[in-house]
Design a protein around this motif. Sequence first.
Motif, PDB file in Angstrom:
ATOM      1  N   LEU A   1       0.843  -1.190   0.000  1.00  0.00           N
ATOM      2  CA  LEU A   1       0.000   0.000   0.000  1.00  0.00           C
ATOM      3  C   LEU A   1       0.881   1.243   0.000  1.00  0.00           C
ATOM      4  O   LEU A   1       1.640   1.476   0.944  1.00  0.00           O
ATOM      5  CB  LEU A   1      -0.909   0.006   1.233  1.00  0.00           C
ATOM      6  N   ASP A   2       0.783   2.038  -1.051  1.00  0.00           N
ATOM      7  CA  ASP A   2       1.553   3.277  -1.150  1.00  0.00           C
ATOM      8  C   ASP A   2       0.710   4.424  -0.608  1.00  0.00           C
ATOM      9  O   ASP A   2      -0.474   4.548  -0.929  1.00  0.00           O
ATOM     10  CB  ASP A   2       1.932   3.566  -2.595  1.00  0.00           C
ATOM     11  N   LEU A   3       1.320   5.285   0.210  1.00  0.00           N
ATOM     12  CA  LEU A   3       0.620   6.405   0.825  1.00  0.00           C
ATOM     13  C   LEU A   3       1.277   7.716   0.433  1.00  0.00           C
ATOM     14  O   LEU A   3       2.507   7.823   0.422  1.00  0.00           O
ATOM     15  CB  LEU A   3       0.633   6.269   2.352  1.00  0.00           C
ATOM     16  N   GLU A   4       0.458   8.706   0.155  1.00  0.00           N
ATOM     17  CA  GLU A   4       0.915  10.075  -0.040  1.00  0.00           C
ATOM     18  C   GLU A   4       0.397  10.885   1.148  1.00  0.00           C
ATOM     19  O   GLU A   4      -0.818  10.970   1.360  1.00  0.00           O
ATOM     20  CB  GLU A   4       0.385  10.660  -1.341  1.00  0.00           C
ATOM     21  N   VAL A   5       1.300  11.457   1.922  1.00  0.00           N
ATOM     22  CA  VAL A   5       0.930  12.181   3.144  1.00  0.00           C
ATOM     23  C   VAL A   5       0.770  13.662   2.817  1.00  0.00           C
ATOM     24  O   VAL A   5       1.689  14.291   2.290  1.00  0.00           O
ATOM     25  CB  VAL A   5       1.985  11.978   4.250  1.00  0.00           C
ATOM     26  N   ILE A   6      -0.398  14.220   3.123  1.00  0.00           N
ATOM     27  CA  ILE A   6      -0.700  15.615   2.818  1.00  0.00           C
ATOM     28  C   ILE A   6      -1.020  16.335   4.126  1.00  0.00           C
ATOM     29  O   ILE A   6      -1.899  15.903   4.881  1.00  0.00           O
ATOM     30  CB  ILE A   6      -1.886  15.728   1.846  1.00  0.00           C
ATOM     31  N   GLU A   7      -0.307  17.427   4.397  1.00  0.00           N
ATOM     32  CA  GLU A   7      -0.478  18.165   5.643  1.00  0.00           C
ATOM     33  C   GLU A   7      -1.437  19.343   5.466  1.00  0.00           C
ATOM     34  O   GLU A   7      -1.415  20.022   4.442  1.00  0.00           O
ATOM     35  CB  GLU A   7       0.873  18.676   6.152  1.00  0.00           C
ATOM     36  N   PHE A   8      -2.256  19.554   6.507  1.00  0.00           N
ATOM     37  CA  PHE A   8      -3.192  20.680   6.546  1.00  0.00           C
ATOM     38  C   PHE A   8      -2.926  21.480   7.809  1.00  0.00           C
ATOM     39  O   PHE A   8      -2.666  20.910   8.875  1.00  0.00           O
ATOM     40  CB  PHE A   8      -4.634  20.174   6.551  1.00  0.00           C
ATOM     41  N   SER A   9      -3.035  22.781   7.713  1.00  0.00           N
ATOM     42  CA  SER A   9      -2.668  23.643   8.839  1.00  0.00           C
ATOM     43  C   SER A   9      -3.808  23.890   9.811  1.00  0.00           C
ATOM     44  O   SER A   9      -3.618  24.556  10.822  1.00  0.00           O
ATOM     45  CB  SER A   9      -2.141  24.987   8.320  1.00  0.00           C
ATOM     46  N   ASP A  10      -5.003  23.380   9.503  1.00  0.00           N
ATOM     47  CA  ASP A  10      -6.111  23.564  10.437  1.00  0.00           C
ATOM     48  C   ASP A  10      -6.907  22.276  10.564  1.00  0.00           C
ATOM     49  O   ASP A  10      -6.572  21.253   9.963  1.00  0.00           O
ATOM     50  CB  ASP A  10      -7.012  24.734  10.022  1.00  0.00           C
ATOM     51  N   TYR A  11      -7.981  22.324  11.386  1.00  0.00           N
ATOM     52  CA  TYR A  11      -8.781  21.134  11.649  1.00  0.00           C
ATOM     53  C   TYR A  11      -9.966  20.979  10.707  1.00  0.00           C
ATOM     54  O   TYR A  11     -10.611  19.930  10.693  1.00  0.00           O
ATOM     55  CB  TYR A  11      -9.335  21.188  13.081  1.00  0.00           C
ATOM     56  N   VAL A  12     -10.313  22.013   9.957  1.00  0.00           N
ATOM     57  CA  VAL A  12     -11.541  21.994   9.169  1.00  0.00           C
ATOM     58  C   VAL A  12     -11.336  21.328   7.809  1.00  0.00           C
ATOM     59  O   VAL A  12     -12.130  20.482   7.386  1.00  0.00           O
ATOM     60  CB  VAL A  12     -12.099  23.421   8.989  1.00  0.00           C
TER      61      VAL A  12
END
Length: 259
Positions: free
Chosen positions: A49-60
Amino acid sequence: MKKLLSTAVLAALLSAGLAHAETKKVGVTPGPHAQIVEKVKAVAAEKGLDLEVIEFSDYVVPNQALNDGDLDINSFQHQPYLDNQVADRGFDLVSVAQSVNFPMAGYSSKIDSKDAIPDGATIALPNDPSNGARALLMLEDQGLIGLTDGIGVRASVIDIVDNPHDFEFVELDAAQLPRALNDVDVALITTNYALDAGLNPVKDSLFREGAKAPYVGIIAVRAEDKDADWVNTFVESYHSPEVKAYIEEQFKGAITPTW
């Protein structure tokens, strides 16, 4: 020989195509959630399983992106927050497993202990409903305020029925709370944002919450994907001994595995 070679090449190409098809996008917030999922990514890769990790700066945004199909899975929130988002925004999202426990804690740049919090102090809380309720429940557990009986995870500042120290409450975006420490007396900060700001709930907090089951972190997907094989693989990878050992070594009790 040529036939055998062609078959081998075809099998390799098919295998590569399948691996590409199994790449999934994971939404996280910066800091510990991102660090942990990067470790999960390494374990999942060994399971195909390949994963691409994407970061978000807030909770919404991570739940909106998941609901819209821009993400396949996310790991950044607890169940009361997800429940609130589902109720308010109509998202068709569900939790599929617990992740880690990030205790919320009270921090100050001006005060050395809970007992030194002065009357009339300004207390900063997260402004999202679920973490705001969490902060108020922690203050009640510490004997600093009283809330409407039975209000639980639905608490808001209007449910404060006993404020013996005349605290003033300020609600801010959760990510902004560490930067507000110089402007308030106490800020109630979740561990992911605390660690990102160089604060450790074990060493630096005035007080912190216990391991309350409703606030344990969860892994969420769209309801249609909850039984998918790749979701099971992701959860197995997250709950692996390798990831558990990484969390315990990296965070030294500030964040704890739930499995």
